[in-house]
Design an enzyme around this catalytic site. Structure first.
Site, PDB file in Angstrom:
ATOM      1  N   ASP A   1       1.184  -8.842  -1.921  1.00 46.87           N
ATOM      2  CA  ASP A   1      -0.106  -8.367  -1.438  1.00 46.87           C
ATOM      3  C   ASP A   1      -1.163  -9.406  -1.806  1.00 46.87           C
ATOM      4  OD1 ASP A   1      -1.013  -5.145  -0.734  1.00 46.87           O
ATOM      5  OD2 ASP A   1      -2.606  -6.617  -1.144  1.00 46.87           O
TER       6      ASP A   1
ATOM      7  N   GLY B   1       0.810  -1.212   0.000  1.00 46.89           N
ATOM      8  CA  GLY B   1       0.000   0.000   0.000  1.00 46.89           C
ATOM      9  C   GLY B   1       0.844   1.263   0.000  1.00 46.89           C
ATOM     10  N   TYR B   2       0.303   2.321   0.604  1.00 45.80           N
ATOM     11  CA  TYR B   2       0.978   3.626   0.656  1.00 45.80           C
ATOM     12  C   TYR B   2       2.301   3.543   1.401  1.00 45.80           C
ATOM     13  CZ  TYR B   2      -3.066   6.015  -1.263  1.00 45.80           C
ATOM     14  OH  TYR B   2      -4.052   6.439  -2.097  1.00 45.80           O
TER      15      TYR B   2
ATOM     16  N   CYS C   1      -4.741   8.023   9.016  1.00 45.08           N
ATOM     17  CA  CYS C   1      -4.135   7.604  10.293  1.00 45.08           C
ATOM     18  C   CYS C   1      -4.452   8.432  11.530  1.00 45.08           C
ATOM     19  CB  CYS C   1      -2.631   7.502  10.106  1.00 45.08           C
ATOM     20  SG  CYS C   1      -2.213   6.161   8.975  1.00 45.08           S
TER      21      CYS C   1
ATOM     22  N   GLU D   1       2.132  11.398   3.563  1.00 47.54           N
ATOM     23  CA  GLU D   1       1.810  11.310   2.140  1.00 47.54           C
ATOM     24  C   GLU D   1       2.068  12.660   1.481  1.00 47.54           C
ATOM     25  OE1 GLU D   1      -1.971   9.337   1.412  1.00 47.54           O
ATOM     26  OE2 GLU D   1      -1.517   7.943   3.039  1.00 47.54           O
TER      27      GLU D   1
HETATM   28  P1  NAD Z   1      -2.971   0.423   2.588  1.00 48.10           P
HETATM   29  O1  NAD Z   1      -4.384   0.069   2.825  1.00 48.10           O
HETATM   30  O2  NAD Z   1      -2.623   1.410   1.533  1.00 48.10           O
HETATM   31  O3  NAD Z   1      -2.127  -0.899   2.256  1.00 48.10           O
HETATM   32  C1  NAD Z   1      -2.221  -2.084   3.003  1.00 48.10           C
HETATM   33  C2  NAD Z   1      -2.097  -3.256   2.032  1.00 48.10           C
HETATM   34  O4  NAD Z   1      -2.031  -4.483   2.785  1.00 48.10           O
HETATM   35  C3  NAD Z   1      -3.290  -3.395   1.083  1.00 48.10           C
HETATM   36  O5  NAD Z   1      -2.852  -3.366  -0.260  1.00 48.10           O
HETATM   37  C4  NAD Z   1      -3.891  -4.773   1.447  1.00 48.10           C
HETATM   38  O6  NAD Z   1      -4.422  -5.479   0.323  1.00 48.10           O
HETATM   39  C5  NAD Z   1      -2.677  -5.492   2.022  1.00 48.10           C
HETATM   40  N1  NAD Z   1      -3.020  -6.623   2.870  1.00 48.10           N
HETATM   41  C6  NAD Z   1      -3.962  -6.699   3.844  1.00 48.10           C
HETATM   42  N2  NAD Z   1      -3.957  -7.943   4.393  1.00 48.10           N
HETATM   43  C7  NAD Z   1      -2.991  -8.646   3.771  1.00 48.10           C
HETATM   44  C8  NAD Z   1      -2.515  -9.973   3.918  1.00 48.10           C
HETATM   45  N3  NAD Z   1      -3.024 -10.806   4.827  1.00 48.10           N
HETATM   46  N4  NAD Z   1      -1.516 -10.384   3.100  1.00 48.10           N
HETATM   47  C9  NAD Z   1      -0.996  -9.549   2.170  1.00 48.10           C
HETATM   48  N5  NAD Z   1      -1.409  -8.266   1.997  1.00 48.10           N
HETATM   49  C10 NAD Z   1      -2.395  -7.822   2.795  1.00 48.10           C
HETATM   50  O7  NAD Z   1      -2.401   0.898   4.000  1.00 48.10           O
HETATM   51  P2  NAD Z   1      -1.188   1.917   4.266  1.00 48.10           P
HETATM   52  O8  NAD Z   1      -1.665   3.304   4.165  1.00 48.10           O
HETATM   53  O9  NAD Z   1      -0.014   1.480   3.487  1.00 48.10           O
HETATM   54  O10 NAD Z   1      -0.937   1.642   5.812  1.00 48.10           O
HETATM   55  C11 NAD Z   1      -0.349   0.434   6.260  1.00 48.10           C
HETATM   56  C12 NAD Z   1       0.024   0.597   7.725  1.00 48.10           C
HETATM   57  O11 NAD Z   1       1.019   1.631   7.855  1.00 48.10           O
HETATM   58  C13 NAD Z   1      -1.114   1.010   8.643  1.00 48.10           C
HETATM   59  O12 NAD Z   1      -0.941   0.401   9.884  1.00 48.10           O
HETATM   60  C14 NAD Z   1      -0.937   2.514   8.780  1.00 48.10           C
HETATM   61  O13 NAD Z   1      -1.442   2.991  10.000  1.00 48.10           O
HETATM   62  C15 NAD Z   1       0.563   2.652   8.747  1.00 48.10           C
HETATM   63  N6  NAD Z   1       1.067   3.941   8.244  1.00 48.10           N
HETATM   64  C16 NAD Z   1       0.491   4.543   7.168  1.00 48.10           C
HETATM   65  C17 NAD Z   1       1.020   5.734   6.680  1.00 48.10           C
HETATM   66  C18 NAD Z   1       0.411   6.444   5.491  1.00 48.10           C
HETATM   67  O14 NAD Z   1       0.829   7.566   5.217  1.00 48.10           O
HETATM   68  N7  NAD Z   1      -0.528   5.885   4.778  1.00 48.10           N
HETATM   69  C19 NAD Z   1       2.145   6.307   7.289  1.00 48.10           C
HETATM   70  C20 NAD Z   1       2.711   5.647   8.378  1.00 48.10           C
HETATM   71  C21 NAD Z   1       2.157   4.469   8.846  1.00 48.10           C
HETATM   72  C1  UGA Z   2       0.709  11.814   9.160  1.00 51.81           C
HETATM   73  C2  UGA Z   2       2.016  12.137   9.892  1.00 51.81           C
HETATM   74  O1  UGA Z   2       2.444  13.448   9.540  1.00 51.81           O
HETATM   75  C3  UGA Z   2       3.107  11.130   9.532  1.00 51.81           C
HETATM   76  O2  UGA Z   2       4.272  11.381  10.295  1.00 51.81           O
HETATM   77  C4  UGA Z   2       2.592   9.720   9.830  1.00 51.81           C
HETATM   78  O3  UGA Z   2       3.551   8.759   9.449  1.00 51.81           O
HETATM   79  C5  UGA Z   2       1.309   9.479   9.067  1.00 51.81           C
HETATM   80  O4  UGA Z   2       0.324  10.484   9.442  1.00 51.81           O
HETATM   81  C6  UGA Z   2       0.680   8.163   9.371  1.00 51.81           C
HETATM   82  O5  UGA Z   2       0.943   7.560  10.383  1.00 51.81           O
HETATM   83  O6  UGA Z   2      -0.135   7.784   8.520  1.00 51.81           O
HETATM   84  P1  UGA Z   2      -0.242  12.272   6.718  1.00 51.81           P
HETATM   85  O7  UGA Z   2      -1.549  11.932   7.354  1.00 51.81           O
HETATM   86  O8  UGA Z   2       0.134  11.580   5.472  1.00 51.81           O
HETATM   87  O9  UGA Z   2       0.948  11.973   7.769  1.00 51.81           O
HETATM   88  O10 UGA Z   2      -0.170  13.826   6.423  1.00 51.81           O
HETATM   89  P2  UGA Z   2       0.030  15.132   7.345  1.00 51.81           P
HETATM   90  O11 UGA Z   2       0.940  16.037   6.643  1.00 51.81           O
HETATM   91  O12 UGA Z   2       0.368  14.782   8.737  1.00 51.81           O
HETATM   92  O13 UGA Z   2      -1.412  15.790   7.310  1.00 51.81           O
HETATM   93  C7  UGA Z   2      -2.512  15.189   7.970  1.00 51.81           C
HETATM   94  C8  UGA Z   2      -3.715  16.110   7.898  1.00 51.81           C
HETATM   95  O14 UGA Z   2      -3.515  17.262   8.707  1.00 51.81           O
HETATM   96  C9  UGA Z   2      -3.993  16.636   6.485  1.00 51.81           C
HETATM   97  O15 UGA Z   2      -5.384  16.664   6.267  1.00 51.81           O
HETATM   98  C10 UGA Z   2      -3.418  18.034   6.513  1.00 51.81           C
HETATM   99  O16 UGA Z   2      -4.003  18.893   5.574  1.00 51.81           O
HETATM  100  C11 UGA Z   2      -3.755  18.439   7.940  1.00 51.81           C
HETATM  101  N1  UGA Z   2      -2.902  19.534   8.451  1.00 51.81           N
HETATM  102  C12 UGA Z   2      -1.561  19.361   8.564  1.00 51.81           C
HETATM  103  C13 UGA Z   2      -3.488  20.707   8.874  1.00 51.81           C
HETATM  104  O17 UGA Z   2      -4.717  20.876   8.806  1.00 51.81           O
HETATM  105  N2  UGA Z   2      -2.695  21.709   9.379  1.00 51.81           N
HETATM  106  C14 UGA Z   2      -1.349  21.567   9.499  1.00 51.81           C
HETATM  107  O18 UGA Z   2      -0.680  22.522   9.977  1.00 51.81           O
HETATM  108  C15 UGA Z   2      -0.771  20.360   9.075  1.00 51.81           C
END
Ligand code: NAD
Ligand code: UGA
Length: 459
Positions: free
Chosen positions: A38, A15-16, A277, A166
């Protein structure tokens, strides 16, 4: 020639987080073979195509450089588990929507299935790394699952939470503020931890790689997100007071942000924070606190989410009140639908709440966004009275109001005289991100409403 890879790394979850993180490891460590798997085969096919499933500036270039060299996307999870010695788990951990803890606790079913699959398929020792965000003490459960089979191979569980945001993921991965790696503080645990340190040490300065005990590492991830979100809710709460007192929230943010103890980042008042998140991780923290009997602590953190809901609601009510207490039959353009700029991700985007509220008020809606229209259509499937338009000029034409939801840079450079001329009068702009030149817009003829500022209204 037999391949000369020195390590075989696997990531489960494309994923992301899984895709970009592994792309960076492969890019910086050409002697490691990195594979991402995946259960979603379509996603893997997209990673193997020119149309990546994730929009992230700089990602395409890195994938182009490493895919097929030492980065591979695959669907044969069992075989890949067997081949790897280091396994990152980056599956989704959404908020539970059923049973005990519904609406608060983390849903760990994907994570647990992965642990079981690793246990079943593994026939040699593995280091298993929690990359996904999980409640503190999850590693204990993971260890129990992995070692619950007689004669099973040995596993070490490591916590290595991801802090990328992101839209800036590639920069965050290449130049992280820190990398956190937690393990059991036994000789074995520390040996396993060092193997993960060695991966990052290929490009991250050693002083930025922090080691800790495994519970501190797991908890730090939830706490980091809670603190970041708390700052936004704090400034958003202040924005409501500014609107009542003729103070300007950006002036207040600047004044407090210059205090080096506070710092200037993450003080942009907005229509509310979104993203997959912040809300889920805070609710997860709240649930944990309650389950440990810490109700005051739980209430404290829950208020961060409550203020965020209040801010979204306040934004819609301000639109309604400014537009003579009725939106029925009017047409409104949403500029931006992604939860922030430079991403196509719309998970928990405040724009979804605003869009649904506007439609409930029986106004017509036109949504424009340079990257998120496909997701917007999916999010709003079945909701009538909405059209989607990539061109912001066409989106605004004939509308009574523009509500700016996402801080895309392109919205600051538009010809607003042309836009004003094409709109129904009186024309309104609601700037949910405080990025537009409000004085100029007012001079053009718009009635301008910004977060945390006195409205500029033509009588
Ligand atoms: P996502 O939904 O984009 O990706 C997760 C992927 O895992 C999906 O493609 C899904 O099909 C796959 N998956 C689920 N079960 C599976 C299995 N049993 N075997 C193989 N694949 C499987 O999620 P994401 O945004 O990448 O987030 C993943 C984790 O990282 C979460 O815990 C999230 O909180 C954390 N995280 C996300 C971000 C972010 O910016 N999105 C940043 C930091 C941490
Ligand atoms: C956030 C954290 O910044 C990451 O460190 C973390 O890894 C991630 O969550 C996660 O665990 O998923 P993200 O959600 O991708 O990252 O983006 P942010 O830049 O944190 O923005 C989150 C939200 O807050 C957005 O809607 C953004 O527009 C808003 N925001 C951010 C505000 O409204 N004001 C600000 O000053 C900053």
């Amino acid at each position: 020639m037999k391949n000369a890879f020195v390590k075989n790394i696997l990531c489960i979850g494309a994923g992301y987080v899984g895709g970009p993180t592994m792309a960076m490891i492969a890019y910086k460590c050409p002697r490691y073979k990195v594979t991402v798997v995946d259960i979603n085969h379509e996603r893997i096919a997209q990673w193997n195509s020119d149309r990546l499933p994730v929009y992230e500036p700089g990602l395409g270039e890195i994938i182009g450089a490493v895919r097929g060299r030492n980065l591979f996307f695959d669907t044969d999870i069992d075989r890949c588990i067997k081949e790897a010695s280091i396994i990152f788990v980056a599956v989704n951990t959404p908020t539970k929507v059923f049973g005990a803890g519904a609406g608060m606790a983390a849903d760990l079913q994907y994570w647990e299935k992965t642990a079981r699959q690793i246990r079943e398929a593994a026939d040699s020792p593995k280091i298993v790394i929690e990359k996904c965000t999980i409640p503190v003490k999850t590693a204990l459960a993971m260890e129990r699952i992995l070692t619950s089979q007689e004669g099973s191979v040995s596993f070490d569980v490591i916590s290595n939470p991801e802090f990328l945001a992101e839209g800036t993921a590639m920069r965050d991965l290449e130049f992280p503020d820190r990398v956190l790696i937690g393990s059991r503080e036994t000789d074995r645990g520390i040996r396993a931890r060092r193997e993960i340190v060695d991966i990052y040490a290929n490009w991250v300065p050693r002083e930025r790689i922090i080691e800790s005990n495994i519970w501190s590492s797991e908890l730090s991830k939830l706490v980091a997100n809670a603190f970041l979100a708390q700052r936004i809710s704090s400034i958003n709460a202040v924005s409501a007071l500014c609107e009542k007192t003729d103070a300007d929230v950006q002036e207040v943010a600047r004044a407090i942000g210059l205090d080096s103890r506070l710092g200037s980042k993450f003080l942009n008042a907005s229509v509310g924070f979104g993203g997959s998140c912040f809300k889920k991780d805070i609710l997860n923290l709240v649930y944990l606190c309650r389950s440990y009997g810490l109700s005051e602590v739980a209430d404290y953190w829950e208020s961060v989410v409550k203020i965020n809901e209040y801010q979204k609601d306040r934004f819609v009510l301000a639109m309604l009140s400014a537009m003579f207490n009725t939106l029925a039959g009017k047409k409104i353009a949403l500029f931006g639908f992604a939860f922030k700029a430079d991403t196509g991700d719309t998970r928990e985007t405040p724009a979804l709440y605003v869009a649904k509220s506007i439609v409930e008020e029986r106004a017509g809606l036109v949504i424009t966004d340079p990257q998120a229209l496909r997701n917007a259509m999916a999010d709003l499937e079945g909701v009538d009275n909405i059209t989607y338009e990539i061109d912001p000029y066409k989106a605004a034409a004939g509308c009574d109001a523009i509500a700016l939801m996402t801080e895309w840079k392109l919205y600051t450079g538009l010809d607003y005289e042309r836009i004003y001329a094409s709109m129904t009068k009186p024309a309104f702009i609601f700037d949910g991100r405080n990025i537009l030149d409000r004085t100029r817009l007012f001079e053009i003829g718009f009635n301008v409403f910004s977060i945390g500022k006195t409205p500029l209204v033509h009588v």
